[in-house]
Design an enzyme around this catalytic site. Sequence first.
Site, mmCIF file in Angstrom:
data_model
loop_
_atom_site.group_PDB
_atom_site.id
_atom_site.type_symbol
_atom_site.label_atom_id
_atom_site.label_comp_id
_atom_site.label_asym_id
_atom_site.label_seq_id
_atom_site.Cartn_x
_atom_site.Cartn_y
_atom_site.Cartn_z
ATOM 1 C CD GLU A 42 -2.864 -4.604 9.161
ATOM 2 O OE1 GLU A 42 -2.568 -4.271 10.499
ATOM 3 O OE2 GLU A 42 -2.225 -4.046 8.296
ATOM 4 C CD GLU B 297 -12.232 2.645 11.129
ATOM 5 O OE1 GLU B 297 -11.569 2.226 10.214
ATOM 6 O OE2 GLU B 297 -11.720 2.955 12.148
ATOM 7 C CG ASN C 44 -1.775 1.348 1.401
ATOM 8 O OD1 ASN C 44 -2.717 1.796 0.727
ATOM 9 N ND2 ASN C 44 -1.261 2.020 2.444
ATOM 10 C CG ASP D 178 0.964 -3.798 6.369
ATOM 11 O OD1 ASP D 178 0.906 -4.129 7.409
ATOM 12 O OD2 ASP D 178 1.215 -2.514 5.961
ATOM 13 C CG HIS E 85 -4.883 1.935 4.829
ATOM 14 N ND1 HIS E 85 -5.426 3.293 5.287
ATOM 15 C CD2 HIS E 85 -4.783 1.332 5.818
ATOM 16 C CE1 HIS E 85 -5.611 3.076 6.553
ATOM 17 N NE2 HIS E 85 -5.107 1.983 7.006
ATOM 18 C CD GLN F 87 -10.532 2.322 0.100
ATOM 19 O OE1 GLN F 87 -11.125 2.871 -0.558
ATOM 20 N NE2 GLN F 87 -10.667 1.082 0.719
#
Length: 387
Positions: A139, A146, A19, A113, A117, A74
């Site tokens: 993850e 949210e 990410n 990971d 996002h 994001q």
Amino acid sequence: MVKRCKASNVDVYVDAVINHMTWVNRSGSTKYGSAKSPYDEYLYPGTYQPWDFHRCGRNGDDSIANYHDRWEVQNCNVTTCADLNTGAEYVRTRLASYLNDLLSLGVAGFRIDAAKHMHFADLQAILGRLNKGAYIFQEVIDFGYEPIKSDEYFPTGDVTEFRYSRNLARIFYNGKLSWLNSFGQDWNFIPASKAVVFVDNHDIQRGHGGGGEVITHKDPETYILATTFMLAWPYGYPQVMSSYSFQDPSQGPPNHEGGKTKPVYDNNVLQCGKEWQCEHRWEPISNMVMFRNVTSETSINNWWSNGNNQIAFGRGNKGFVAINKEDKPMNHVLQTEMPAGNYCDVISGSVKRQECTGQIVTVTSSGKVDLKVGARRAIAIHIGSRI
């Protein structure tokens, strides 16, 4: 390393950070990574140029401030780490090439990971370019309040269930083990077939990444009891932690002067229990991994509790476990479906040369066991521990 592990029937899953890159370098001078590769603000020569990153233009430093804003989560930086534009073709191709290179080395899959996002469509596009099948777990920290939800990522693989760790700690520290009789999807967790669960992980044991009050190696007695439950209870795909001691949440692994990491083996002597914790090697935990494997195709039966902090349950006719979180012994005759015989309690010992180094538990011809479990202790037997 991958070849050596594979030869021992151990799969390797890479923690893939795709990410973002490092913290944004705004020092005004070039910085260098651990392999001495240079980088500047949104610039990684030969790899990524400034236009390969999101520049969300919010909060003064492009970092996330509002986790209730999907777009911001994001498209802005996670704790000032430069956020890659995973919607861009070049970035997608570069990341897929990196993952395929790892697969060519023999890794079995990836932990993605910071998956939440990235828009799920970006992740699908990247993982859709893998050259062969791989186990994927992602993850996604979702406590239910949210806008980004775990189930958005089900099409690309399994998902971490952080509510499991937090609720397990709440029960073991402030609740009653008797509440665990329906632990799982009935607690608004994600479906068991998609959940990756853990007592703690490298982030939450330090208060990072969805951290809070969780059970860690710093409380070994409770940690063993909680991990015993996790590995005995048929919800999710369990992870077992292996840690090192730390005082500062940002502290790195044990190292020599100059920064070189100390080996876990020093002159062929295992260094666990001091700076290296090696929870996966603790006898009760490593033995419960076998319990999990032996009982994997069975369901829960013969649930028992005293209404407080003593519980017991079976796993078909393959295993039986009792956990006592009270400060007094647990002495009860309980029903099991286990075949008659003598079994080695795999919490207090192991079977070695057909002998038990721990407590022996006898199952009668009617399947009953006369359990004697010490205060804040557990007992577990399985078909493979019969002696």
